[in-house]
Design a protein around this motif. Structure first.
Motif, PDB file in Angstrom:
ATOM      1  N   ASN A 243       0.814  -1.214   0.000  1.00 51.99           N
ATOM      2  CA  ASN A 243       0.000   0.000   0.000  1.00 51.99           C
ATOM      3  C   ASN A 243       0.846   1.261   0.000  1.00 51.99           C
ATOM      4  N   LYS A 244       1.816   1.309   0.906  1.00 47.01           N
ATOM      5  CA  LYS A 244       2.618   2.516   1.060  1.00 47.01           C
ATOM      6  C   LYS A 244       3.485   2.772  -0.171  1.00 47.01           C
ATOM      7  N   LEU A 245       3.999   1.726  -0.771  1.00 43.48           N
ATOM      8  CA  LEU A 245       4.874   1.898  -1.929  1.00 43.48           C
ATOM      9  C   LEU A 245       4.110   1.732  -3.238  1.00 43.48           C
ATOM     10  N   MET A 246       2.822   1.587  -3.134  1.00 44.43           N
ATOM     11  CA  MET A 246       1.932   1.540  -4.316  1.00 44.43           C
ATOM     12  C   MET A 246       2.396   0.505  -5.341  1.00 44.43           C
ATOM     13  N   TRP A 247       2.791  -0.663  -4.861  1.00 43.13           N
ATOM     14  CA  TRP A 247       3.317  -1.666  -5.773  1.00 43.13           C
ATOM     15  C   TRP A 247       2.282  -2.154  -6.799  1.00 43.13           C
ATOM     16  N   GLY A 248       1.031  -2.057  -6.415  1.00 42.79           N
ATOM     17  CA  GLY A 248       0.018  -2.556  -7.353  1.00 42.79           C
ATOM     18  C   GLY A 248      -0.482  -1.506  -8.321  1.00 42.79           C
ATOM     19  N   ALA A 249      -0.006  -0.277  -8.160  1.00 38.82           N
ATOM     20  CA  ALA A 249      -0.623   0.832  -8.898  1.00 38.82           C
ATOM     21  C   ALA A 249       0.242   1.329 -10.045  1.00 38.82           C
ATOM     22  N   ASP A 250       1.031   0.439 -10.630  1.00 36.97           N
ATOM     23  CA  ASP A 250       1.922   0.878 -11.706  1.00 36.97           C
ATOM     24  C   ASP A 250       1.127   1.485 -12.859  1.00 36.97           C
ATOM     25  N   MET A 251       1.566   2.623 -13.314  1.00 36.42           N
ATOM     26  CA  MET A 251       0.847   3.319 -14.385  1.00 36.42           C
ATOM     27  C   MET A 251       1.560   3.255 -15.733  1.00 36.42           C
ATOM     28  N   ARG A 252       2.801   2.799 -15.744  1.00 38.30           N
ATOM     29  CA  ARG A 252       3.456   2.728 -17.046  1.00 38.30           C
ATOM     30  C   ARG A 252       2.966   1.499 -17.792  1.00 38.30           C
TER      31      ARG A 252
ATOM     32  N   ARG D 133       3.531  -9.101  -6.506  1.00 41.46           N
ATOM     33  CA  ARG D 133       3.605  -9.678  -7.841  1.00 41.46           C
ATOM     34  C   ARG D 133       4.560  -8.776  -8.616  1.00 41.46           C
ATOM     35  N   TYR D 134       5.739  -9.317  -8.965  1.00 40.77           N
ATOM     36  CA  TYR D 134       6.767  -8.527  -9.621  1.00 40.77           C
ATOM     37  C   TYR D 134       6.573  -8.528 -11.129  1.00 40.77           C
ATOM     38  N   TRP D 135       6.801  -7.388 -11.722  1.00 45.38           N
ATOM     39  CA  TRP D 135       6.660  -7.166 -13.146  1.00 45.38           C
ATOM     40  C   TRP D 135       8.033  -6.626 -13.556  1.00 45.38           C
ATOM     41  N   ALA D 136       8.879  -7.518 -14.076  1.00 45.54           N
ATOM     42  CA  ALA D 136      10.295  -7.177 -14.187  1.00 45.54           C
ATOM     43  C   ALA D 136      10.981  -8.080 -15.205  1.00 45.54           C
ATOM     44  N   ASP D 137      12.267  -7.865 -15.391  1.00 48.62           N
ATOM     45  CA  ASP D 137      13.084  -8.795 -16.169  1.00 48.62           C
ATOM     46  C   ASP D 137      13.258 -10.122 -15.428  1.00 48.62           C
ATOM     47  N   GLY D 138      12.969 -10.103 -14.137  1.00 45.14           N
ATOM     48  CA  GLY D 138      13.096 -11.300 -13.328  1.00 45.14           C
ATOM     49  C   GLY D 138      13.357 -10.928 -11.885  1.00 45.14           C
ATOM     50  N   VAL D 139      13.658 -11.929 -11.068  1.00 46.41           N
ATOM     51  CA  VAL D 139      14.058 -11.672  -9.687  1.00 46.41           C
ATOM     52  C   VAL D 139      15.242 -12.573  -9.345  1.00 46.41           C
ATOM     53  N   ILE D 140      16.011 -12.121  -8.372  1.00 42.67           N
ATOM     54  CA  ILE D 140      17.129 -12.884  -7.828  1.00 42.67           C
ATOM     55  C   ILE D 140      16.816 -13.184  -6.363  1.00 42.67           C
ATOM     56  N   VAL D 141      17.034 -14.418  -5.959  1.00 40.71           N
ATOM     57  CA  VAL D 141      17.009 -14.734  -4.531  1.00 40.71           C
ATOM     58  C   VAL D 141      18.438 -15.082  -4.151  1.00 40.71           C
ATOM     59  N   SER D 142      19.036 -14.210  -3.355  1.00 32.64           N
ATOM     60  CA  SER D 142      20.456 -14.324  -3.071  1.00 32.64           C
ATOM     61  C   SER D 142      20.706 -14.654  -1.604  1.00 32.64           C
ATOM     62  N   SER D 143      21.705 -15.474  -1.364  1.00 31.34           N
ATOM     63  CA  SER D 143      22.205 -15.679  -0.010  1.00 31.34           C
ATOM     64  C   SER D 143      23.127 -14.508   0.340  1.00 31.34           C
ATOM     65  N   PRO D 144      23.492 -14.343   1.612  1.00 32.32           N
ATOM     66  CA  PRO D 144      24.512 -13.343   1.938  1.00 32.32           C
ATOM     67  C   PRO D 144      25.781 -13.549   1.095  1.00 32.32           C
ATOM     68  N   THR D 145      26.202 -14.805   0.948  1.00 25.01           N
ATOM     69  CA  THR D 145      27.401 -15.077   0.150  1.00 25.01           C
ATOM     70  C   THR D 145      27.260 -14.560  -1.284  1.00 25.01           C
ATOM     71  N   GLY D 146      26.065 -14.690  -1.856  1.00 24.42           N
ATOM     72  CA  GLY D 146      25.848 -14.246  -3.237  1.00 24.42           C
ATOM     73  C   GLY D 146      25.547 -12.766  -3.364  1.00 24.42           C
ATOM     74  N   SER D 147      25.472 -12.073  -2.234  1.00 28.62           N
ATOM     75  CA  SER D 147      25.036 -10.670  -2.307  1.00 28.62           C
ATOM     76  C   SER D 147      26.010  -9.795  -3.084  1.00 28.62           C
ATOM     77  N   THR D 148      27.278 -10.193  -3.134  1.00 31.20           N
ATOM     78  CA  THR D 148      28.267  -9.381  -3.866  1.00 31.20           C
ATOM     79  C   THR D 148      28.395  -9.818  -5.328  1.00 31.20           C
ATOM     80  N   ALA D 149      27.546 -10.739  -5.770  1.00 29.84           N
ATOM     81  CA  ALA D 149      27.595 -11.200  -7.165  1.00 29.84           C
ATOM     82  C   ALA D 149      26.473 -10.518  -7.968  1.00 29.84           C
TER      83      ALA D 149
END
Lengths: 255, 255, 255, 255
Positions: A243-252, D133-149
């Motif tokens: 809600n606060k970051l309006m993640w669901g409200a993308d307008m592009r 729900r992410y709308w992106a090129d993708g997502v990364i799930v990183s461990s601390p070890t992978g955080s610098t990669a």
């Protein structure tokens, strides 16, 4: 008994706390703060020594801490009275000066350039081990609770409250490869104004504190002091984020 | 004749300009400045009214402006004397106050929070059209020349000098969707302190200037004033970029 | 006469263009496209050879290009018929392959890793001068028009359309000091797959094109081809920015 | 006994592991890997089932994991033989498919767009609670070890290894307010390809794995499997950070 003790003023720029508030707060079982997250930070600071749980009633838009809508107030009070709530415990972080002075913050401590746009240099070490010498507008040391505040504006990550970490985030760093750093929070993170004669603004949760002139260094760690936020059933951290970051409200448009 | 007029002091923190410099500069055909880019900014400001080209001799590491290594000085002077150089013309940007005062900068003008870590609100319009009301630590209005300075530290883009644009970059903006904005530079970009009673630090190329109290707004545009940088054969903007930003020196491993 | 020629399908994922569209378009004085910005990109590509101005009618949320709300359609058509409009001219960028093939894009060309998450290396030069060898997920070459699309998602700046520049933005660069670069757009920006045997996906406005296997390099420049967007009175680029990027709708609290 | 089992090939692009390596490794008390961090990731994957500590000998530049310089090899082997070392324990993260398949990674799991530059949509939940729900090129799930990669290249924070967290970082997110998210790592972070028919590339530590077609969702958590990195006296995580990210080598001038 729940006693309402706070209310921010009309333009929501400052919090007026009446003389009687401390006594009033001690007389109650919980403290209700009406306002935004800024009000909640002030209320948390006042409630810290007396250890009363906080109920955050939002006078405007939904807050991360002030998470009860004004129109839901009577239901919320009823839930609280009947014990139908959970306590969401957040640790303060504490900053210890070289002169022994201790300050507390729920969100963050900030070291910032002061009086000019020239950069400052600050050294950081964790548990006695040198991390880096930052050349920047300043640095932020944020708790998970504060990660969605100033830290987020400067490129720091969002940190879920139930993690035992703090974040060291440089502000407009000159060295482009310095990035926000997530650290454990049990040991001391020491930030040193180095050289000592720089003009540096130090603040905790937005309140300025004078650094000791002679030895301007600060040890920051997770505090044993806690803030207990009253959380009603159905409230979710991730929902507040969305809600606060309006993640669901993308307008592009899609690509 | 080339007369060396500047030299920064030992710790490269400030520039000492002798009383005689102005007269000395007018007597010469060009001004040589010895120091870093900070020295060059000061030299450019002093050379601006008398319109002499600048030769930047770096006393330490290679600069974007101070682009001649000290050991190459005699060759460089010889090249200059024999006309074996090009002039790399950079326009100043100028800031006009509501009281008629005008300031010049080669790199950038900055509006910044002052005396606290609280955000400030600034309105921006271009050619009379409203752009946005920024809620941030401040904003930077950068020339292409300044794009690799403070602008870069705050997430702004690198802008090649031969472009007729300026960049409006918010500093640690609260609204996460505000981003650096590249604008044409012929018309006025007006930045207004709004509301007017906020404490705001205003600076041009690192020098503070008091904003008019009554009507704290500033019109910024490309200036007719120019700085002519002496560029020897073989010097390349992109090579300087690669060197200064260490693009070839990546130390992390491939993935 | 204005003839409506386009309509994206229900889920707004693809555009169906009927066989007759080209002829239909040539018969009209303008082309109206109904859909989102993706539809507009397709319409612009089809309208490019026949040079008809475009009217963008948005079937959903307001677009950067599809800037007329469906409910305002009859007013808009009336305005167009009576000549009550301006033409907002945008240049295509064009990509020339080593085999002579030319592709056009209104937003951007993208070079991307393909088939694995391993990085690719791409060399860039402008007007024959070496810029850098990028080690990244890829690079985007964006026009000002495309700056608010993929470029913005990867950290590139917003670029006002009336500027003669293009933006070279690395995608998830390994070298942390490489940043978006704003360049003039008159000369060739050459992107070279180097070494040539890497698997690289190349696309223009989202459409994939096979790079020549032998010499996978692409020269990109501002095209003489233009797209003329019909702009009704009262429409403002900055207003669209504010709406699309929700600059006024900040939900976080002040600090 | 320490047996060297690995060596990356000349161009450091791939690792050749001989048929006998598994048996060889089981016969030894520790596994020494010669190469870069990529080699170390492969070695860690092979050493995981047999639980032998790893000694990382860098054949080129210093690595985060391959932290022993080749010239220091004999000293290092002597230290190891005489027990003069510590074990730096890192947990793998594990990814469980809906069909029961389990994959391990030391650095990160990646979900990426595949075969086009179009975005993908992925849902995330933690411990059964919906995140976004992410709308992106993708997502990364990183461990601390992978955080610098890869995580670091996409704007994610650096995470000190001794923290019990993982990082969910969107890649080039369309929604500009989505940011890297630091989460606890004990419970399941579920990433779901939603809708299921999208073309998505899934990989762990750079190796592609086919997602189950019917129910393309993955549960990711901290694994009980560990990698024990042999750490000689005097080695420091922060020192490696400073070296690898060149924090001390800033070439731009002060402002």
């Amino acid at each position: 008994r729940v006693l309402s003790a706070f209310q921010d003023d009309a333009d929501r720029k400052s919090v007026t706390v009446h003389e009687t508030d401390r006594a009033t707060m001690e007389a109650g079982d919980a403290v209700a703060a009406v306002g935004g997250d800024g009000t909640m930070l002030s209320a948390a600071g006042l409630a810290r020594p007396i250890q009363r749980p906080l109920l955050g009633i939002n006078s405007g838009k939904l807050g991360f801490l002030a998470n009860i809508q004004r129109q839901d107030l009577s239901v919320a009070l009823h839930d609280v009275a009947s014990g139908n709530y959970e306590l969401d415990t957040r640790n303060f972080i504490e900053a210890e000066f070289s002169n022994g002075e201790i300050h507390y913050a729920l969100n963050e401590f900030v070291f910032s350039r002061h009086g000019s746009v020239s950069m400052i240099t600050l050294s950081a070490e964790y548990d006695g081990e040198f991390i880096n010498r930052y050349w920047a507008d300043g640095v932020i040391v944020s708790s998970p609770t504060g990660s969605t505040a100033y830290n987020l504006s400067t490129g720091g990550p969002i940190v879920v409250p139930q993690t035992d970490v703090m974040v060291l985030t440089p502000i407009s760093p000159h060295t482009l490869t310095t990035r926000p750093l997530v650290l454990p929070c049990e040991k001391d993170l020491t930030i040193r104004v180095d050289p000592a004669d720089q003009k540096v603004l130090f603040s905790g949760d937005g309140n300025n504190h004078d650094l000791p002139a002679v030895s301007p260094e600060v040890k920051i760690r997770k505090s044993a002091s806690i803030m207990q936020l009253i959380k009603l059933s159905g409230q979710s951290y991730f929902e507040t984020l969305r809600n606060k970051l309006m993640w669901g409200a993308d307008m592009r448009d899609e690509r």
